[in-house]
Scaffold this motif. Structure first.
Motif, PDB file in Angstrom:
ATOM      1  N   ASN A 117       0.822  -1.214   0.000  1.00  9.12           N
ATOM      2  CA  ASN A 117       0.000   0.000   0.000  1.00  9.12           C
ATOM      3  C   ASN A 117       0.858   1.267   0.000  1.00  9.12           C
ATOM      4  OD1 ASN A 117      -2.528  -1.298  -0.001  1.00  9.12           O
ATOM      5  ND2 ASN A 117      -2.470  -1.565   2.224  1.00  9.12           N
ATOM      6  N   TYR A 118       1.948   1.231   0.744  1.00  7.03           N
ATOM      7  CA  TYR A 118       2.831   2.399   0.803  1.00  7.03           C
ATOM      8  C   TYR A 118       3.551   2.610  -0.531  1.00  7.03           C
ATOM      9  CZ  TYR A 118       2.079   2.468   5.844  1.00  7.03           C
ATOM     10  OH  TYR A 118       1.508   2.551   7.090  1.00  7.03           O
ATOM     11  N   GLU A 119       3.992   1.525  -1.136  1.00  6.43           N
ATOM     12  CA  GLU A 119       4.641   1.624  -2.446  1.00  6.43           C
ATOM     13  C   GLU A 119       3.667   2.139  -3.498  1.00  6.43           C
ATOM     14  OE1 GLU A 119       6.034  -2.308  -3.119  1.00  6.43           O
ATOM     15  OE2 GLU A 119       7.688  -2.164  -1.678  1.00  6.43           O
ATOM     16  N   LYS A 120       2.419   1.672  -3.404  1.00  9.35           N
ATOM     17  CA  LYS A 120       1.402   2.135  -4.348  1.00  9.35           C
ATOM     18  C   LYS A 120       1.118   3.620  -4.177  1.00  9.35           C
ATOM     19  CE  LYS A 120      -3.314   1.125  -5.930  1.00  9.35           C
ATOM     20  NZ  LYS A 120      -4.515   0.277  -5.721  1.00  9.35           N
ATOM     21  N   ALA A 121       1.105   4.093  -2.911  1.00 11.18           N
ATOM     22  CA  ALA A 121       0.803   5.500  -2.643  1.00 11.18           C
ATOM     23  C   ALA A 121       1.897   6.414  -3.191  1.00 11.18           C
ATOM     24  CB  ALA A 121       0.613   5.727  -1.146  1.00 11.18           C
ATOM     25  N   VAL A 122       3.141   6.060  -2.971  1.00  8.22           N
ATOM     26  CA  VAL A 122       4.246   6.944  -3.399  1.00  8.22           C
ATOM     27  C   VAL A 122       4.432   6.934  -4.898  1.00  8.22           C
ATOM     28  CG1 VAL A 122       5.445   6.742  -1.192  1.00  8.22           C
ATOM     29  CG2 VAL A 122       5.985   5.131  -3.037  1.00  8.22           C
ATOM     30  N   THR A 123       3.800   6.018  -5.596  1.00 10.20           N
ATOM     31  CA  THR A 123       3.864   6.008  -7.057  1.00 10.20           C
ATOM     32  C   THR A 123       2.542   6.416  -7.701  1.00 10.20           C
ATOM     33  OG1 THR A 123       3.311   3.639  -7.076  1.00 10.20           O
ATOM     34  CG2 THR A 123       5.648   4.230  -7.083  1.00 10.20           C
ATOM     35  N   ASP A 124       1.591   6.853  -6.886  1.00 15.79           N
ATOM     36  CA  ASP A 124       0.260   7.238  -7.370  1.00 15.79           C
ATOM     37  C   ASP A 124       0.251   8.731  -7.707  1.00 15.79           C
ATOM     38  OD1 ASP A 124      -2.387   7.650  -7.933  1.00 15.79           O
ATOM     39  OD2 ASP A 124      -3.153   6.693  -6.107  1.00 15.79           O
ATOM     40  N   ALA A 125      -0.010   9.068  -8.966  1.00 17.28           N
ATOM     41  CA  ALA A 125      -0.023  10.474  -9.390  1.00 17.28           C
ATOM     42  C   ALA A 125      -1.122  11.262  -8.689  1.00 17.28           C
ATOM     43  CB  ALA A 125      -0.199  10.553 -10.905  1.00 17.28           C
ATOM     44  N   LYS A 126      -2.257  10.627  -8.430  1.00 18.86           N
ATOM     45  CA  LYS A 126      -3.360  11.321  -7.749  1.00 18.86           C
ATOM     46  C   LYS A 126      -2.970  11.710  -6.321  1.00 18.86           C
ATOM     47  CE  LYS A 126      -7.043   9.017 -10.345  1.00 18.86           C
ATOM     48  NZ  LYS A 126      -8.200   8.091 -10.252  1.00 18.86           N
ATOM     49  N   PHE A 127      -2.221  10.839  -5.669  1.00 20.48           N
ATOM     50  CA  PHE A 127      -1.767  11.145  -4.310  1.00 20.48           C
ATOM     51  C   PHE A 127      -0.847  12.351  -4.303  1.00 20.48           C
ATOM     52  CE2 PHE A 127       1.464  10.724  -0.994  1.00 20.48           C
ATOM     53  CZ  PHE A 127       0.677  10.679   0.145  1.00 20.48           C
ATOM     54  N   TRP A 128       0.113  12.401  -5.225  1.00 25.37           N
ATOM     55  CA  TRP A 128       1.057  13.509  -5.252  1.00 25.37           C
ATOM     56  C   TRP A 128       0.408  14.797  -5.728  1.00 25.37           C
ATOM     57  CZ3 TRP A 128       4.920  13.187  -2.287  1.00 25.37           C
ATOM     58  CH2 TRP A 128       5.553  11.970  -2.048  1.00 25.37           C
ATOM     59  N   ALA A 129      -0.597  14.685  -6.590  1.00 28.21           N
ATOM     60  CA  ALA A 129      -1.337  15.885  -7.000  1.00 28.21           C
ATOM     61  C   ALA A 129      -2.082  16.471  -5.799  1.00 28.21           C
ATOM     62  CB  ALA A 129      -2.311  15.547  -8.125  1.00 28.21           C
ATOM     63  N   ALA A 130      -2.731  15.608  -5.010  1.00 29.03           N
ATOM     64  CA  ALA A 130      -3.414  16.065  -3.801  1.00 29.03           C
ATOM     65  C   ALA A 130      -2.415  16.617  -2.791  1.00 29.03           C
ATOM     66  CB  ALA A 130      -4.212  14.922  -3.186  1.00 29.03           C
ATOM     67  N   PHE A 131      -1.260  15.986  -2.701  1.00 27.95           N
ATOM     68  CA  PHE A 131      -0.204  16.456  -1.809  1.00 27.95           C
ATOM     69  C   PHE A 131       0.242  17.869  -2.209  1.00 27.95           C
ATOM     70  CE2 PHE A 131       4.139  16.946  -0.378  1.00 27.95           C
ATOM     71  CZ  PHE A 131       4.153  16.347   0.868  1.00 27.95           C
ATOM     72  N   GLY A 132       0.436  18.088  -3.513  1.00 31.51           N
ATOM     73  CA  GLY A 132       0.853  19.408  -3.989  1.00 31.51           C
ATOM     74  C   GLY A 132      -0.193  20.473  -3.723  1.00 31.51           C
ATOM     75  N   ARG A 133      -1.470  20.143  -3.920  1.00 32.07           N
ATOM     76  CA  ARG A 133      -2.538  21.120  -3.650  1.00 32.07           C
ATOM     77  C   ARG A 133      -2.635  21.426  -2.158  1.00 32.07           C
ATOM     78  NH1 ARG A 133      -5.038  18.486  -8.183  1.00 32.07           N
ATOM     79  NH2 ARG A 133      -5.789  16.794  -6.856  1.00 32.07           N
ATOM     80  N   THR A 134      -2.366  20.423  -1.311  1.00 29.29           N
ATOM     81  CA  THR A 134      -2.381  20.661   0.131  1.00 29.29           C
ATOM     82  C   THR A 134      -1.259  21.602   0.535  1.00 29.29           C
ATOM     83  OG1 THR A 134      -3.300  18.441   0.483  1.00 29.29           O
ATOM     84  CG2 THR A 134      -2.352  19.557   2.391  1.00 29.29           C
ATOM     85  N   VAL A 135      -0.071  21.396  -0.033  1.00 27.20           N
ATOM     86  CA  VAL A 135       1.060  22.294   0.255  1.00 27.20           C
ATOM     87  C   VAL A 135       0.764  23.703  -0.253  1.00 27.20           C
ATOM     88  CG1 VAL A 135       3.502  22.751  -0.245  1.00 27.20           C
ATOM     89  CG2 VAL A 135       2.749  20.423   0.267  1.00 27.20           C
ATOM     90  N   LEU A 136       0.138  23.802  -1.428  1.00 27.16           N
ATOM     91  CA  LEU A 136      -0.233  25.114  -1.977  1.00 27.16           C
ATOM     92  C   LEU A 136      -1.214  25.820  -1.048  1.00 27.16           C
ATOM     93  CD1 LEU A 136      -0.346  27.225  -4.283  1.00 27.16           C
ATOM     94  CD2 LEU A 136      -2.203  25.868  -5.283  1.00 27.16           C
ATOM     95  N   LEU A 137      -2.250  25.103  -0.630  1.00 30.18           N
ATOM     96  CA  LEU A 137      -3.230  25.690   0.284  1.00 30.18           C
ATOM     97  C   LEU A 137      -2.570  26.112   1.588  1.00 30.18           C
ATOM     98  CD1 LEU A 137      -6.185  26.287   1.149  1.00 30.18           C
ATOM     99  CD2 LEU A 137      -6.307  23.916   1.950  1.00 30.18           C
ATOM    100  N   LEU A 138      -1.709  25.269   2.119  1.00 29.45           N
ATOM    101  CA  LEU A 138      -1.046  25.566   3.385  1.00 29.45           C
ATOM    102  C   LEU A 138      -0.166  26.803   3.256  1.00 29.45           C
ATOM    103  CD1 LEU A 138       0.393  22.858   5.726  1.00 29.45           C
ATOM    104  CD2 LEU A 138       1.625  24.981   5.405  1.00 29.45           C
ATOM    105  N   THR A 139       0.614  26.887   2.168  1.00 30.01           N
ATOM    106  CA  THR A 139       1.533  28.014   1.989  1.00 30.01           C
ATOM    107  C   THR A 139       0.784  29.326   1.807  1.00 30.01           C
ATOM    108  OG1 THR A 139       3.134  26.519   0.948  1.00 30.01           O
ATOM    109  CG2 THR A 139       3.461  28.884   0.634  1.00 30.01           C
ATOM    110  N   VAL A 140      -0.190  29.341   0.901  1.00 33.76           N
ATOM    111  CA  VAL A 140      -0.920  30.582   0.613  1.00 33.76           C
ATOM    112  C   VAL A 140      -1.769  30.998   1.812  1.00 33.76           C
ATOM    113  CG1 VAL A 140      -2.649  31.650  -0.866  1.00 33.76           C
ATOM    114  CG2 VAL A 140      -0.939  30.122  -1.857  1.00 33.76           C
TER     115      VAL A 140
END
Length: 298
Positions: free
Chosen positions: A55-78
């Protein structure tokens, strides 16, 4: 046989320990265990199907997970930067008020008293395409002749979420910074005035350094809240349109409860915890550094 006698402090704490174990420790251990299984809500027996780190390997290679991660960082920063700037301005204005300051301080706390779900419904109505207050105001003033799709357009939907987050949490910064303004000693400010410093120089080199510990405390508190943002996004956009506002915890909730892949959702949850830990450690290091610069110790 000698009876085991518990120390008085343990007897007093035992009810709290049992309750915390039941509502925190046991679910935490169960979720951690299930993250190493193929557990699905529709197949309860799958919780015993051990898959290791899959499950962890699948998450770190999942584009949807990293896209959500990037939007979370964007929301947090702004959101954090806007809340800090607005909270600083709000605190400075309130500190200059001579009459009715207690009432203003009370009013500052109102937005943070609302639950995130209520705030989400409130701004979902405000930014509604047809009956929303924003569109009605803009059309009444002649600024636009059409309804703006605030919650349907991908860019505007993220702006709307950021606006709601900033509205509900700016008071956290305002209250903590206002407390910092009251704690500033008068001697450095008077010395700066005697030395001929302008108002900006006094603020930049005297007031702001004293406020930084309070700002970093607010940053640490809010970084934990924004990193696990769920309620407002779920109510306002449900991660749409086309998952353009999908954040980490809305993705995790969708994976766990809609797709029923609870094992995979728990794995993503534990990975996302590192985001909250990273920002918390970062802001506490900045807090320690600013305290040392002021001679306040570690």
């Amino acid at each position: 046989m000698k009876r085991l006698k518990l120390p008085p402090w343990l007897v007093l704490l035992l009810p709290a320990i049992l309750i915390l174990s039941a509502v925190v420790l046991i679910p935490l251990v169960l979720s951690l265990y299930s993250s190493f299984t193929s557990y699905r809500l529709t197949r309860p027996d799958s919780i015993f199907n051990w898959v290791g780190l899959f499950n962890y390997e699948k998450a770190v290679t999942d584009a949807k997970f990293w896209a959500a991660f990037g939007r979370t960082v964007l929301l947090l920063t702004v959101a954090l930067n806007l809340e800090m700037l607005l909270g600083l301005g709000l605190a400075l204005m309130v500190s200059k008020v001579t009459h009715g300051q207690r009432l203003l301080r009370t009013m500052m706390m109102f937005p943070m008293m609302f639950s995130p779900i209520l705030v989400g419904f409130q701004f979902k109505f405000i930014f509604n395409d047809n009956v929303g207050l924003v569109n009605n105001a803009l059309q009444s003033l002649g600024i636009t002749d059409r309804a703006i799709p605030w919650l349907v357009d991908a860019d505007l939907a993220m702006f709307s979420i950021i606006f709601a987050e900033v509205w509900t949490a700016t008071s956290v910064f305002g209250i903590l910074i206002l407390a910092g303004l009251y704690a500033i000693p008068r001697d450095p400010l008077e010395a700066a005035k005697v030395d001929g410093c302008t108002s900006w120089q006094s603020f930049r080199y005297v007031t702001l350094p004293f406020l930084m510990p309070f700002i970093y405390i607010a940053m640490a508190i809010r970084s934990l809240d924004v990193a696990r943002a769920y309620d407002i996004v779920q109510v306002m956009t449900n991660g749409g349109p086309a998952r353009r506002t999908e954040l980490l915890w809305t993705l995790i909730g969708r994976t766990g409860y809609v797709d029923a892949r609870m094992g995979y959702a728990n794995a993503m949850g534990y990975i996302s915890i590192f985001l909250a830990i990273f920002f918390t450690v970062y802001f506490f290091k900045k807090l320690t550094k600013s305290r040392k610069e002021l001679g306040m110790g570690a």
